[in-house]
Design an enzyme around this catalytic site. Sequence first.
Site, PDB file in Angstrom:
ATOM      1  N   ARG A 190      11.710  47.259 -13.276  1.00 18.11           N
ATOM      2  CA  ARG A 190      10.237  47.297 -13.270  1.00 18.11           C
ATOM      3  C   ARG A 190       9.735  48.727 -13.454  1.00 18.11           C
ATOM      4  O   ARG A 190       8.796  48.976 -14.200  1.00 18.11           O
ATOM      5  CB  ARG A 190       9.745  46.703 -11.946  1.00 18.11           C
ATOM      6  CG  ARG A 190       8.255  46.752 -11.694  1.00 18.11           C
ATOM      7  CD  ARG A 190       7.950  45.912 -10.464  1.00 18.11           C
ATOM      8  NE  ARG A 190       6.767  46.341  -9.742  1.00 18.11           N
ATOM      9  CZ  ARG A 190       5.532  45.915  -9.990  1.00 18.11           C
ATOM     10  NH1 ARG A 190       5.305  45.080 -10.992  1.00 18.11           N
ATOM     11  NH2 ARG A 190       4.516  46.332  -9.248  1.00 18.11           N
ATOM     12  N   LYS A 219       1.304  41.075  -4.738  1.00 20.27           N
ATOM     13  CA  LYS A 219       1.086  41.441  -3.346  1.00 20.27           C
ATOM     14  C   LYS A 219      -0.390  41.275  -2.978  1.00 20.27           C
ATOM     15  O   LYS A 219      -1.274  41.560  -3.778  1.00 20.27           O
ATOM     16  CB  LYS A 219       1.508  42.894  -3.102  1.00 20.27           C
ATOM     17  CG  LYS A 219       3.021  43.101  -3.117  1.00 20.27           C
ATOM     18  CD  LYS A 219       3.354  44.523  -2.741  1.00 20.27           C
ATOM     19  CE  LYS A 219       4.861  44.746  -2.662  1.00 20.27           C
ATOM     20  NZ  LYS A 219       5.200  46.136  -2.309  1.00 20.27           N
ATOM     21  N   TYR A 274       5.487  55.547  -9.887  1.00 25.42           N
ATOM     22  CA  TYR A 274       6.424  54.638 -10.550  1.00 25.42           C
ATOM     23  C   TYR A 274       6.883  55.195 -11.880  1.00 25.42           C
ATOM     24  O   TYR A 274       8.038  55.100 -12.260  1.00 25.42           O
ATOM     25  CB  TYR A 274       5.733  53.294 -10.805  1.00 25.42           C
ATOM     26  CG  TYR A 274       6.132  52.200  -9.867  1.00 25.42           C
ATOM     27  CD1 TYR A 274       6.912  51.145 -10.295  1.00 25.42           C
ATOM     28  CD2 TYR A 274       5.725  52.221  -8.547  1.00 25.42           C
ATOM     29  CE1 TYR A 274       7.276  50.131  -9.434  1.00 25.42           C
ATOM     30  CE2 TYR A 274       6.075  51.217  -7.679  1.00 25.42           C
ATOM     31  CZ  TYR A 274       6.855  50.165  -8.130  1.00 25.42           C
ATOM     32  OH  TYR A 274       7.212  49.172  -7.274  1.00 25.42           O
TER      33      TYR A 274
END
Length: 304
Positions: A253, A182, A285
Amino acid sequence: MISPAAGSALALWLDQQRALRGAAENTISAYCADVTGFLGFITRHKGAAQGLGALAEITTSDMRAWMAHMRARQIGPRSLARKLSAVKSFYRWLAEREGFEPTAVLATRSPRFQRKLPRPLSVEAARDVIDTAEFQSLTPWICARDRAVITLLYGCGLRISEALSLTGADAPLPATLRITGKGGKERLVPVLPAARAAVDDYTRACPHGIAPDGPLFLGARGGKLSPRAVQKVMEQVRGQLGLPATATPHAMRHSFATHLLNAGGDLRAIQELLGHASLSTTQAYTGVDTARLMEVYARAHPKA
C-alpha cells in the site's frame, strides 16, 4: 476499581465513539483499556474511587504522577502517547458534558518518539513480489488467490483488512470499488485491469462456492481468508527475493502511494485514494521529502 459514575460515563463515551465516529471494535477496546487504566491509577493515587466531581479536579501533579507510573512500568513513548491521547479525548468529552475546565489533562505534553516512516518498495521489487507470490503454494487456486490479494494491495492501495472484507458480490470487480475504511469512511478506488484479471483468475479457479454475501477470498478449507495467511506469503516472498523485513502486505500500500506520487500524482488525490483523514499521514506514507515538496511548489504555485 473505578466509581460507578465514572464507569457509566466511560461506557457512554465509548458508545458515542462507536456510533458517531464509526470507531472499529479494536479501537474501542484499546480506548476502554487505556482510559480504564488511567481511572484505576487515579483511584489508587487518591486512595478512593473518584466520582465525576473528583475527576473534574485532576491536577497537573496527578497527571505527572500517572506519566511517571507508566514509565516505571516500562511503557514506551509511543504507547504512552497513545494512552494519553485516549485520556485527553475522554476528558474533552467529559468536560463538555459536565461543564468543567480540563486544562490539567489537556495541557499534559505527549512524550516524544521517533515515528517509523514506512518503507515502500521499488517498482521492480513490487512487481517481483506479485509475480513471486503465486508460487508459494502447490495448489493452483491458492496461488491465484495469493496473487489476486497482493495485486489489490498494490494496484488499489487497499489495506489488508479492506481487501479481505470484499464479498462475492464484488466479483467480477467493477472499474471502481466503493471501499469502507477506518472510521467507516467511504472512498472510491479505481481498479486496474490487472487487478480485475487477477481476481477473475482466482474466482474461476476457486473450488469452493463464493456466496454473494460471503467473503470473496477464502482459505484452504473454504472459510474466510485470514490476514495472517497473507502475511505468511509475504514473509516467504521477501525471503526468496532478499527483501527487508519491512516488505509486508502494508508495504504494498505504501508502494502504491509512492509510485503514484513519483509518476506525477497529486498528493491530495492520493490522500483520497488511500482514505487518509490527514494529508500529513499521506505525506509520511509516500516518503515525501522537502526537496520533492519544493519541486511541486515551484511547478504548481501560480506565482512561481
